[in-house]
Design an enzyme around this catalytic site. Structure first.
Site, short mmCIF file in Angstrom:
data_model
loop_
_atom_site.label_atom_id
_atom_site.label_comp_id
_atom_site.label_asym_id
_atom_site.label_seq_id
_atom_site.Cartn_x
_atom_site.Cartn_y
_atom_site.Cartn_z
N MET A 54 26.23 -2.28 7.75
CA MET A 54 26.95 -2.08 6.38
C MET A 54 28.00 -3.20 6.27
O MET A 54 28.24 -3.55 5.01
CB MET A 54 27.80 -0.71 6.70
CG MET A 54 29.28 -1.11 7.00
SD MET A 54 30.39 -0.48 8.13
CE MET A 54 29.39 -0.52 9.69
N PRO A 55 28.05 -4.08 7.28
CA PRO A 55 29.09 -5.17 6.97
C PRO A 55 28.19 -6.46 6.15
O PRO A 55 26.96 -6.55 6.39
CB PRO A 55 29.49 -5.58 8.36
CG PRO A 55 29.21 -4.62 9.43
CD PRO A 55 28.00 -3.83 8.62
N LEU A 56 28.98 -6.86 5.37
CA LEU A 56 28.36 -8.11 4.63
C LEU A 56 29.29 -9.34 5.24
O LEU A 56 30.32 -9.14 5.12
CB LEU A 56 28.87 -8.04 3.21
CG LEU A 56 28.15 -9.26 2.52
CD1 LEU A 56 26.70 -9.71 2.45
CD2 LEU A 56 28.49 -9.05 1.03
#
Length: 126
Positions: free
Chosen positions: A1-3
């Site tokens: 989920m992290p960008l």
């Protein structure tokens, strides 16, 4: 989920830039327990006029090797987890590619889970 968005001055090798992505990903896996293969990193290089920063803010001596890392992730992590992430990123990037810890600037942006679409026009976490 992290960008993850990495900004740095022009002129670093592909190996150098990949080492930054590797280190940030590893730190997120360890401190935030993100899933395997949840790796989305964008590296942007900038000229001197496009990459402006204070060399002394908060009494931290930054050099032209400064790397600004912005991580957009789901909200809900504790302050302890965030501190662990910041420390681990600085530690890993000092090992490889050899950044000074003073030159590792990290900003965490927290968003609600429903604010993501990983493809197919679907909000996978909603």
């Amino acid at each position: 989920m992290p960008l993850v968005r990495v900004s740095l001055r022009k002129g670093k090798s592909d190996e150098y830039k990949k080492a930054i992505g590797d280190g940030v990903y590893r730190a997120m896996r360890e401190a935030f327990n993100i899933p395997e293969e949840d790796r989305f990193v964008v590296v942007s290089e900038h000229s001197e006029s496009e990459f402006q920063f204070s060399t002394t803010y908060l009494d931290i001596a930054r050099s032209d090797d400064l790397v600004i890392i912005q991580i957009t992730a789901n909200s809900g992590r504790t302050v302890e987890q965030k501190k662990a992430l910041f420390a681990r990123i600085a530690e890993l990037l000092s090992e490889k590619p050899g950044l000074r810890k003073e030159d590792v600037f990290v900003n965490l942006v927290e968003v609600a889970k429903e604010n993501w679409s990983f493809g197919n026009g679907v909000a996978q976490y909603a």
